[in-house]
Design a protein around this motif. Structure first.
Motif, PDB file in Angstrom:
ATOM      1  N   TYR A  61       0.836  -1.203   0.000  1.00 12.03           N
ATOM      2  CA  TYR A  61       0.000   0.000   0.000  1.00 12.03           C
ATOM      3  C   TYR A  61       0.873   1.257   0.000  1.00 12.03           C
ATOM      4  CZ  TYR A  61      -2.707   3.891   1.601  1.00 12.03           C
ATOM      5  OH  TYR A  61      -3.246   5.138   1.697  1.00 12.03           O
ATOM      6  N   LEU A  62       1.887   1.284   0.876  1.00 11.08           N
ATOM      7  CA  LEU A  62       2.745   2.463   0.964  1.00 11.08           C
ATOM      8  C   LEU A  62       3.512   2.700  -0.333  1.00 11.08           C
ATOM      9  CD1 LEU A  62       4.116   2.372   4.619  1.00 11.08           C
ATOM     10  CD2 LEU A  62       2.379   3.884   3.650  1.00 11.08           C
ATOM     11  N   LYS A  63       3.849   1.635  -1.046  1.00 11.43           N
ATOM     12  CA  LYS A  63       4.506   1.800  -2.349  1.00 11.43           C
ATOM     13  C   LYS A  63       3.594   2.596  -3.273  1.00 11.43           C
ATOM     14  CE  LYS A  63       6.587  -0.717  -6.222  1.00 11.43           C
ATOM     15  NZ  LYS A  63       5.988   0.052  -7.297  1.00 11.43           N
ATOM     16  N   VAL A  64       2.342   2.188  -3.389  1.00 14.31           N
ATOM     17  CA  VAL A  64       1.367   2.887  -4.237  1.00 14.31           C
ATOM     18  C   VAL A  64       1.149   4.303  -3.726  1.00 14.31           C
ATOM     19  CG1 VAL A  64      -1.048   2.880  -5.009  1.00 14.31           C
ATOM     20  CG2 VAL A  64       0.240   0.736  -4.933  1.00 14.31           C
ATOM     21  N   PHE A  65       1.027   4.445  -2.416  1.00 15.31           N
ATOM     22  CA  PHE A  65       0.774   5.730  -1.762  1.00 15.31           C
ATOM     23  C   PHE A  65       1.883   6.742  -2.082  1.00 15.31           C
ATOM     24  CE2 PHE A  65       1.372   8.357   2.108  1.00 15.31           C
ATOM     25  CZ  PHE A  65       0.129   8.950   2.209  1.00 15.31           C
ATOM     26  N   PHE A  66       3.143   6.333  -1.885  1.00 18.14           N
ATOM     27  CA  PHE A  66       4.246   7.263  -2.131  1.00 18.14           C
ATOM     28  C   PHE A  66       4.436   7.532  -3.621  1.00 18.14           C
ATOM     29  CE2 PHE A  66       5.188   6.660   2.316  1.00 18.14           C
ATOM     30  CZ  PHE A  66       5.638   7.915   2.685  1.00 18.14           C
ATOM     31  N   GLU A  67       4.090   6.573  -4.469  1.00 21.05           N
ATOM     32  CA  GLU A  67       4.118   6.840  -5.910  1.00 21.05           C
ATOM     33  C   GLU A  67       3.114   7.935  -6.266  1.00 21.05           C
ATOM     34  OE1 GLU A  67       5.664   2.540  -7.627  1.00 21.05           O
ATOM     35  OE2 GLU A  67       3.499   2.898  -7.464  1.00 21.05           O
ATOM     36  N   LYS A  68       1.949   7.906  -5.637  1.00 19.50           N
ATOM     37  CA  LYS A  68       0.948   8.951  -5.875  1.00 19.50           C
ATOM     38  C   LYS A  68       1.427  10.308  -5.366  1.00 19.50           C
ATOM     39  CE  LYS A  68      -3.289   6.415  -6.249  1.00 19.50           C
ATOM     40  NZ  LYS A  68      -4.412   7.062  -6.850  1.00 19.50           N
ATOM     41  N   LEU A  69       2.298  10.309  -4.371  1.00 24.97           N
ATOM     42  CA  LEU A  69       2.872  11.558  -3.865  1.00 24.97           C
ATOM     43  C   LEU A  69       4.043  12.039  -4.732  1.00 24.97           C
ATOM     44  CD1 LEU A  69       2.826  10.932   0.001  1.00 24.97           C
ATOM     45  CD2 LEU A  69       1.407  12.543  -1.284  1.00 24.97           C
ATOM     46  N   GLY A  70       4.367  11.285  -5.780  1.00 31.06           N
ATOM     47  CA  GLY A  70       5.405  11.704  -6.716  1.00 31.06           C
ATOM     48  C   GLY A  70       6.764  11.066  -6.523  1.00 31.06           C
ATOM     49  N   TYR A  71       6.864  10.084  -5.636  1.00 30.49           N
ATOM     50  CA  TYR A  71       8.134   9.417  -5.384  1.00 30.49           C
ATOM     51  C   TYR A  71       8.336   8.257  -6.354  1.00 30.49           C
ATOM     52  CZ  TYR A  71       8.351  11.687  -0.772  1.00 30.49           C
ATOM     53  OH  TYR A  71       8.414  12.591   0.253  1.00 30.49           O
ATOM     54  N   LYS A  72       9.597   7.964  -6.669  1.00 35.46           N
ATOM     55  CA  LYS A  72       9.956   6.718  -7.334  1.00 35.46           C
ATOM     56  C   LYS A  72      10.201   5.744  -6.181  1.00 35.46           C
ATOM     57  CE  LYS A  72      13.340   4.706 -10.441  1.00 35.46           C
ATOM     58  NZ  LYS A  72      14.326   3.945  -9.706  1.00 35.46           N
ATOM     59  N   VAL A  73       9.554   4.579  -6.202  1.00 32.55           N
ATOM     60  CA  VAL A  73       9.577   3.684  -5.043  1.00 32.55           C
ATOM     61  C   VAL A  73      10.004   2.274  -5.433  1.00 32.55           C
ATOM     62  CG1 VAL A  73       8.222   2.738  -3.131  1.00 32.55           C
ATOM     63  CG2 VAL A  73       7.644   4.994  -4.057  1.00 32.55           C
ATOM     64  N   GLU A  74      10.894   1.713  -4.627  1.00 36.74           N
ATOM     65  CA  GLU A  74      11.297   0.309  -4.741  1.00 36.74           C
ATOM     66  C   GLU A  74      11.000  -0.389  -3.425  1.00 36.74           C
ATOM     67  OE1 GLU A  74      15.295  -1.037  -6.011  1.00 36.74           O
ATOM     68  OE2 GLU A  74      15.446   1.025  -6.763  1.00 36.74           O
ATOM     69  N   ARG A  75      10.379  -1.570  -3.490  1.00 36.30           N
ATOM     70  CA  ARG A  75      10.211  -2.372  -2.277  1.00 36.30           C
ATOM     71  C   ARG A  75      11.460  -3.210  -2.077  1.00 36.30           C
ATOM     72  NH1 ARG A  75       5.544  -6.023  -2.434  1.00 36.30           N
ATOM     73  NH2 ARG A  75       6.119  -6.478  -0.316  1.00 36.30           N
ATOM     74  N   THR A  76      11.871  -3.352  -0.827  1.00 33.32           N
ATOM     75  CA  THR A  76      13.009  -4.216  -0.522  1.00 33.32           C
ATOM     76  C   THR A  76      12.498  -5.644  -0.357  1.00 33.32           C
ATOM     77  OG1 THR A  76      12.784  -3.878   1.860  1.00 33.32           O
ATOM     78  CG2 THR A  76      14.212  -2.337   0.660  1.00 33.32           C
ATOM     79  N   ARG A  77      13.430  -6.570  -0.168  1.00 36.21           N
ATOM     80  CA  ARG A  77      13.020  -7.953   0.095  1.00 36.21           C
ATOM     81  C   ARG A  77      12.213  -7.984   1.381  1.00 36.21           C
ATOM     82  NH1 ARG A  77      18.642 -11.038  -0.180  1.00 36.21           N
ATOM     83  NH2 ARG A  77      18.524 -10.277   1.932  1.00 36.21           N
ATOM     84  N   TYR A  78      11.253  -8.890   1.470  1.00 36.63           N
ATOM     85  CA  TYR A  78      10.406  -8.959   2.658  1.00 36.63           C
ATOM     86  C   TYR A  78      11.193  -9.450   3.872  1.00 36.63           C
ATOM     87  CZ  TYR A  78       6.268  -9.573   5.515  1.00 36.63           C
ATOM     88  OH  TYR A  78       5.340  -9.481   6.513  1.00 36.63           O
ATOM     89  N   ILE A  79      12.108 -10.372   3.640  1.00 33.55           N
ATOM     90  CA  ILE A  79      12.956 -10.883   4.722  1.00 33.55           C
ATOM     91  C   ILE A  79      14.399 -10.497   4.394  1.00 33.55           C
ATOM     92  CG2 ILE A  79      13.808 -12.976   5.867  1.00 33.55           C
ATOM     93  CD1 ILE A  79      11.069 -14.226   5.267  1.00 33.55           C
ATOM     94  N   GLY A  80      15.128 -10.041   5.391  1.00 36.00           N
ATOM     95  CA  GLY A  80      16.510  -9.627   5.168  1.00 36.00           C
ATOM     96  C   GLY A  80      16.591  -8.266   4.511  1.00 36.00           C
ATOM     97  N   ASP A  81      15.708  -7.364   4.923  1.00 34.24           N
ATOM     98  CA  ASP A  81      15.642  -6.042   4.292  1.00 34.24           C
ATOM     99  C   ASP A  81      16.517  -4.995   4.985  1.00 34.24           C
ATOM    100  OD1 ASP A  81      14.245  -5.423   6.629  1.00 34.24           O
ATOM    101  OD2 ASP A  81      12.308  -5.317   5.638  1.00 34.24           O
TER     102      ASP A  81
END
Length: 179
Positions: A61-81
């Motif tokens: 959700y936050l990935k989509v949210f920050f993209e809407k705020l104009g950010y380029k967003v990458e999610r890190t690995r879920y484990i070992g981030d």
């Protein structure tokens, strides 16, 4: 005597397996449709929807949210981030975000993770975002380490800003807004 043509044999073999290619194509299209529908659903989520999400869904959700705020967003690995869930870039500023979807207050561990991940991902800034609130100790540690904190109140404020911006854009497109 006829010579063996490997390219012709390969194409012939692929043509005989047309149904496999069809199934593979349908699976890929299905995954794409599912992804797009999930993104659309996340984009429409409000704070009560966020309160029902699990941690991984909150990160998406936050990935989509920050993209809407104009950010380029990458999610890190879920484990070992290394303490970051998202790595964002906006106006040349690189920032790590630690997402905490909690029922209780968020403590200093989240701030410590954000500080550690800032160095690991070579970022300029660090942030912790929650649907809850922060303990006084977390606020103090964040202040001393220049970690930005977004609690429930700030998250809702930015949620409303996005919805308002989308409403303004929709009104402009339909001709109902002001020039």
């Amino acid at each position: 005597m006829m010579q063996f043509n490997p390219a012709k044999a390969l194409l012939s073999g692929m043509a005989q397996l047309w149904y496999v290619w069809l199934i593979l194509g349908l699976v890929l299209i299905g995954r794409l449709v599912f992804y797009l529908l999930e993104q659309q659903k996340l984009a429409r989520s409000g704070i009560t929807d966020i309160d029902r999400m699990d941690g991984k869904t909150f990160e998406k959700y936050l990935k989509v949210f920050f993209e809407k705020l104009g950010y380029k967003v990458e999610r890190t690995r879920y484990i070992g981030d290394y303490g970051a869930d998202l790595v964002t870039t906006n106006n040349g500023v690189k920032m790590v975000i630690q997402a905490k979807r909690y029922k209780n207050k968020v403590g200093i561990k989240a701030v410590q993770e954000a500080v550690a991940s800032k160095g690991y991902y070579n970022c300029d800034k660090a942030m912790v975002v929650t649907n809850s609130y922060f303990t006084n100790q977390a606020k103090t540690l964040a202040s001393r380490n220049k970690v930005e904190l977004w609690d429930r109140k700030l998250l809702v404020k930015n949620l409303l800003k996005i919805k308002e911006d989308e409403g303004t854009k929709a009104n402009r497109k339909s001709g109902r807004g002001h020039p």
